[in-house]
Design a protein around this motif. Structure first.
Motif, PDB file in Angstrom:
ATOM      1  N   THR A   1       9.733  -5.433  -1.214  1.00  0.00           N
ATOM      2  CA  THR A   1       9.874  -4.527   0.035  1.00  0.00           C
ATOM      3  C   THR A   1      10.205  -3.364  -0.210  1.00  0.00           C
ATOM      4  OG1 THR A   1      10.741  -6.719   1.092  1.00  0.00           O
ATOM      5  CG2 THR A   1      11.234  -4.566   2.310  1.00  0.00           C
ATOM      6  N   ASP A   2      10.970  -2.940  -1.174  1.00  0.00           N
ATOM      7  CA  ASP A   2      11.262  -1.627  -1.592  1.00  0.00           C
ATOM      8  C   ASP A   2       9.932  -0.919  -2.149  1.00  0.00           C
ATOM      9  OD1 ASP A   2      14.013  -1.937  -1.255  1.00  0.00           O
ATOM     10  OD2 ASP A   2      14.232  -2.851  -3.187  1.00  0.00           O
ATOM     11  N   ILE A   3       8.954  -1.619  -3.008  1.00  0.00           N
ATOM     12  CA  ILE A   3       7.984  -1.041  -3.342  1.00  0.00           C
ATOM     13  C   ILE A   3       6.949  -0.606  -2.277  1.00  0.00           C
ATOM     14  CG2 ILE A   3       5.977  -1.516  -5.041  1.00  0.00           C
ATOM     15  CD1 ILE A   3       8.742  -1.039  -6.427  1.00  0.00           C
TER      16      ILE A   3
ATOM     17  N   GLY B   1       4.215   3.324   0.859  1.00  0.00           N
ATOM     18  CA  GLY B   1       3.335   3.340   2.082  1.00  0.00           C
ATOM     19  C   GLY B   1       2.315   2.409   2.331  1.00  0.00           C
ATOM     20  N   VAL B   2       2.724   1.259   1.786  1.00  0.00           N
ATOM     21  CA  VAL B   2       1.603  -0.072   2.132  1.00  0.00           C
ATOM     22  C   VAL B   2       2.601  -1.204   2.224  1.00  0.00           C
ATOM     23  CG1 VAL B   2       0.032   1.165   0.404  1.00  0.00           C
ATOM     24  CG2 VAL B   2       1.844  -0.895  -0.381  1.00  0.00           C
ATOM     25  N   SER B   3       1.630  -2.303   2.853  1.00  0.00           N
ATOM     26  CA  SER B   3       2.161  -3.615   3.175  1.00  0.00           C
ATOM     27  C   SER B   3       2.766  -4.435   1.956  1.00  0.00           C
ATOM     28  CB  SER B   3       1.378  -4.243   4.013  1.00  0.00           C
ATOM     29  OG  SER B   3       0.209  -4.924   3.170  1.00  0.00           O
ATOM     30  N   LYS B   4       3.476  -5.287   2.038  1.00  0.00           N
ATOM     31  CA  LYS B   4       4.113  -6.085   1.133  1.00  0.00           C
ATOM     32  C   LYS B   4       2.794  -7.105   0.751  1.00  0.00           C
ATOM     33  CE  LYS B   4       7.671  -8.172   3.235  1.00  0.00           C
ATOM     34  NZ  LYS B   4       8.596  -8.965   3.574  1.00  0.00           N
ATOM     35  N   ALA B   5       1.833  -7.235   1.684  1.00  0.00           N
ATOM     36  CA  ALA B   5       0.643  -8.126   1.017  1.00  0.00           C
ATOM     37  C   ALA B   5       0.096  -7.035   0.007  1.00  0.00           C
ATOM     38  CB  ALA B   5      -0.182  -8.490   2.323  1.00  0.00           C
ATOM     39  N   THR B   6      -0.327  -5.915   0.271  1.00  0.00           N
ATOM     40  CA  THR B   6      -0.948  -5.037  -0.735  1.00  0.00           C
ATOM     41  C   THR B   6      -0.136  -5.129  -1.947  1.00  0.00           C
ATOM     42  OG1 THR B   6      -1.983  -3.963   1.085  1.00  0.00           O
ATOM     43  CG2 THR B   6      -1.755  -2.680  -1.263  1.00  0.00           C
ATOM     44  N   VAL B   7       1.260  -4.906  -1.949  1.00  0.00           N
ATOM     45  CA  VAL B   7       2.002  -4.838  -3.413  1.00  0.00           C
ATOM     46  C   VAL B   7       1.822  -6.286  -3.920  1.00  0.00           C
ATOM     47  CG1 VAL B   7       4.311  -4.854  -4.320  1.00  0.00           C
ATOM     48  CG2 VAL B   7       3.548  -3.352  -2.362  1.00  0.00           C
ATOM     49  N   SER B   8       1.610  -7.419  -3.178  1.00  0.00           N
ATOM     50  CA  SER B   8       1.357  -8.541  -4.029  1.00  0.00           C
ATOM     51  C   SER B   8       0.083  -8.791  -4.471  1.00  0.00           C
ATOM     52  CB  SER B   8       1.410  -9.777  -3.121  1.00  0.00           C
ATOM     53  OG  SER B   8       1.369 -11.049  -3.536  1.00  0.00           O
ATOM     54  N   ARG B   9      -1.108  -8.047  -3.665  1.00  0.00           N
ATOM     55  CA  ARG B   9      -2.577  -8.241  -4.562  1.00  0.00           C
ATOM     56  C   ARG B   9      -2.270  -7.476  -5.737  1.00  0.00           C
ATOM     57  NH1 ARG B   9      -3.647  -6.714   1.147  1.00  0.00           N
ATOM     58  NH2 ARG B   9      -4.221  -8.816   2.160  1.00  0.00           N
TER      59      ARG B   9
ATOM     60  N   THR C   1      -7.793  -0.807  -2.753  1.00  0.00           N
ATOM     61  CA  THR C   1      -8.414   0.350  -3.127  1.00  0.00           C
ATOM     62  C   THR C   1      -7.731   1.122  -4.423  1.00  0.00           C
ATOM     63  OG1 THR C   1      -7.019   1.513  -1.555  1.00  0.00           O
ATOM     64  CG2 THR C   1      -9.152   0.566  -0.624  1.00  0.00           C
ATOM     65  N   PRO C   2      -8.467   2.022  -4.970  1.00  0.00           N
ATOM     66  CA  PRO C   2      -7.581   2.757  -6.062  1.00  0.00           C
ATOM     67  C   PRO C   2      -6.828   3.476  -5.779  1.00  0.00           C
ATOM     68  CG  PRO C   2     -10.207   2.905  -6.245  1.00  0.00           C
ATOM     69  CD  PRO C   2      -9.951   2.377  -4.995  1.00  0.00           C
ATOM     70  N   GLU C   3      -6.827   4.014  -4.509  1.00  0.00           N
ATOM     71  CA  GLU C   3      -5.570   4.877  -3.923  1.00  0.00           C
ATOM     72  C   GLU C   3      -4.286   4.279  -3.679  1.00  0.00           C
ATOM     73  OE1 GLU C   3      -8.711   4.861  -2.394  1.00  0.00           O
ATOM     74  OE2 GLU C   3      -9.356   6.845  -3.249  1.00  0.00           O
ATOM     75  N   LYS C   4      -4.555   2.928  -2.976  1.00  0.00           N
ATOM     76  CA  LYS C   4      -3.206   2.013  -2.757  1.00  0.00           C
ATOM     77  C   LYS C   4      -2.681   1.630  -3.964  1.00  0.00           C
ATOM     78  CE  LYS C   4      -4.508   0.916   2.075  1.00  0.00           C
ATOM     79  NZ  LYS C   4      -4.787  -0.287   3.045  1.00  0.00           N
TER      80      LYS C   4
ATOM     81  N   ASP D   1      -2.888   2.866  -6.993  1.00  0.00           N
ATOM     82  CA  ASP D   1      -2.036   3.899  -7.650  1.00  0.00           C
ATOM     83  C   ASP D   1      -0.603   4.150  -7.051  1.00  0.00           C
ATOM     84  OD1 ASP D   1      -4.009   4.092  -9.592  1.00  0.00           O
ATOM     85  OD2 ASP D   1      -5.060   6.047  -8.513  1.00  0.00           O
ATOM     86  N   ALA D   2      -0.811   4.131  -5.604  1.00  0.00           N
ATOM     87  CA  ALA D   2       0.552   4.289  -5.016  1.00  0.00           C
ATOM     88  C   ALA D   2       1.472   3.259  -5.515  1.00  0.00           C
ATOM     89  CB  ALA D   2       0.407   4.308  -3.631  1.00  0.00           C
ATOM     90  N   VAL D   3       1.192   1.847  -5.200  1.00  0.00           N
ATOM     91  CA  VAL D   3       1.805   0.853  -5.604  1.00  0.00           C
ATOM     92  C   VAL D   3       2.473   0.970  -7.293  1.00  0.00           C
ATOM     93  CG1 VAL D   3       2.124  -1.495  -6.206  1.00  0.00           C
ATOM     94  CG2 VAL D   3       1.031  -0.886  -4.001  1.00  0.00           C
ATOM     95  N   LEU D   4       1.733   1.255  -8.141  1.00  0.00           N
ATOM     96  CA  LEU D   4       2.035   1.397  -9.722  1.00  0.00           C
ATOM     97  C   LEU D   4       2.858   2.659  -9.668  1.00  0.00           C
ATOM     98  CD1 LEU D   4      -1.413   0.899 -11.596  1.00  0.00           C
ATOM     99  CD2 LEU D   4       0.448  -0.535 -11.108  1.00  0.00           C
ATOM    100  N   THR D   5       2.799   3.570  -8.974  1.00  0.00           N
ATOM    101  CA  THR D   5       3.579   4.862  -8.901  1.00  0.00           C
ATOM    102  C   THR D   5       4.974   4.463  -8.526  1.00  0.00           C
ATOM    103  OG1 THR D   5       1.774   6.363  -8.997  1.00  0.00           O
ATOM    104  CG2 THR D   5       4.091   7.210  -8.097  1.00  0.00           C
ATOM    105  N   ALA D   6       5.033   3.824  -7.417  1.00  0.00           N
ATOM    106  CA  ALA D   6       6.442   3.465  -6.796  1.00  0.00           C
ATOM    107  C   ALA D   6       7.027   2.318  -7.741  1.00  0.00           C
ATOM    108  CB  ALA D   6       6.153   2.507  -5.598  1.00  0.00           C
ATOM    109  N   MET D   7       6.298   1.460  -8.350  1.00  0.00           N
ATOM    110  CA  MET D   7       6.768   0.655  -9.165  1.00  0.00           C
ATOM    111  C   MET D   7       7.606   1.359 -10.525  1.00  0.00           C
ATOM    112  SD  MET D   7       3.879  -2.633  -9.414  1.00  0.00           S
ATOM    113  CE  MET D   7       4.664  -3.019 -11.217  1.00  0.00           C
TER     114      MET D   7
END
Length: 330
Positions: free
Chosen positions: A9-11, A16-24, A33-36, A38-44
């Motif tokens: 949830t924090d990630i 700025g994405v859904s939890k489902a996107t983080v899970s994927r 998508t590469p943009e999302k 990268d955003a998830v990896l940066t947040a992690m």
């Protein structure tokens, strides 16, 4: 965030994405998508998030570990191969579980049972004495890749040991040597037999008499072999050693008997360990690309896990001429 671990949830909120996107992104089982991504990896990274490997394993049906069986954890050659395996696995999200067979068939069998019991996803086996059919049976249904040995129906990363020993012997013959002794490797090892055959083929093709003495794969084996040669009055102007470690032991024993390398006796090893280029004199040897072979084995076994045909590159044995060989004294 201080005082508690970051969650999906924090990630998601940070990226700025859904939890489902983080899970994927974490499972890799859907397109993002590469943009999302990268955003998830940066947040992690920002939140120092570490995924739960047990949960990931349950989702994928894997432990993301590969069992690696080596004959000798302290071997310089097998150490280089293991380093290649570990580096390649780590880069692809896997960890290696190492075990030693100690050059004993029953120890190897028990070690494989242990790795299987630890629920490794696949196995990589380096050398060893366990017969091929027994090795396949012990591995069961796990994907299996062997290195410097074979097993029925299993992909293998190999080197032409016969060719390597033959070109090493032919190098000495070309220099003018006729009394060339081979110090054999560990009895019962496939590479030992292939190197002995390569040496014999080169000698007989030149009309020379092969002289092979028992040895092994450690320094003291080379030392004992030279004492045996000297003690039995065997004429010798050159030595083809089973590997570099044996060559170093042979070098010491030759000095103990008053023989200089290469002035009195030429010496060739096998493996091209990093240390032998700093020996005095630097050792002529046959190079096998150990680290690269380990990397290739890791890629092959992960390919098997993904249902792909493994890529098995051909590795060549290359003679590296240095200062330990010279023409015999007139």
């Amino acid at each position: 965030m201080a005082g508690r671990k970051a969650t999906i949830t924090d990630i998601a909120a940070r990226a700025g994405v859904s939890k489902a996107t983080v899970s994927r992104v974490l499972t890799g089982n859907a397109v993002v998508t590469p943009e999302k991504r990268d955003a998830v990896l940066t947040a992690m990274a920002d939140l120092s998030y570490r995924p739960n490997l047990m949960a990931k394993g349950l989702a994928w049906g894997r432990t993301f570990t590969v069992g690696v069986l080596t004959p000798d954890l302290a071997s310089p050659l097998y150490g280089l191969i293991m380093a290649g395996v570990e580096a390649e696995l780590h880069g692809l999200g896997y960890q290696a579980l190492f075990a030693s067979g100690a050059f004993e068939t029953e120890t190897e069998r028990r070690a494989i049972e242990h790795l299987v019991g630890r629920q490794a996803d696949a196995l990589i086996v380096l050398g060893g004495r366990l017969p091929g059919p027994d090795l396949v049976a012990a591995a069961g249904d796990l994907p299996l890749v062997t290195v410097l040995r074979g097993a029925p129906g299993q992909p293998a990363i190999t080197l032409d040991n016969h060719h390597g020993a033959r070109v090493a012997t032919e190098h000495l013959i070309t220099l003018g040597h006729r009394d060339i002794v081979h110090i054999c490797g560990e009895a019962g090892q496939q590479d030992t037999e292939e190197r002995l055959r390569g040496y014999r083929d080169a000698m007989t093709a030149a009309g020379l008499t092969p002289v092979a003495v028992p040895g092994g794969y450690h320094e003291d084996d080379g030392q004992r072999a030279v004492h045996l040669v000297a003690g039995n009055g065997i004429r010798c102007t050159a030595v083809v050693a089973a590997n570099d470690q044996v060559a170093m032991g042979a070098r010491l024993a030759l000095a103990e008997h008053g023989s200089r390398v290469p002035e009195d006796v030429s010496l060739v090893g096998f493996d091209d360990l990093p240390s032998v280029r700093y020996a005095v004199p630097p050792l002529t040897t046959v190079r096998q690309p150990a680290r690269e072979m380990g990397q290739a084995a890791a890629r092959a076994v992960l390919g098997l896990l993904d249902g792909a045909e493994p890529d098995l590159p051909a590795f060549a044995a290359e003679l590296v001429v240095r200062g330990s060989t010279a023409p015999p004294r007139a």
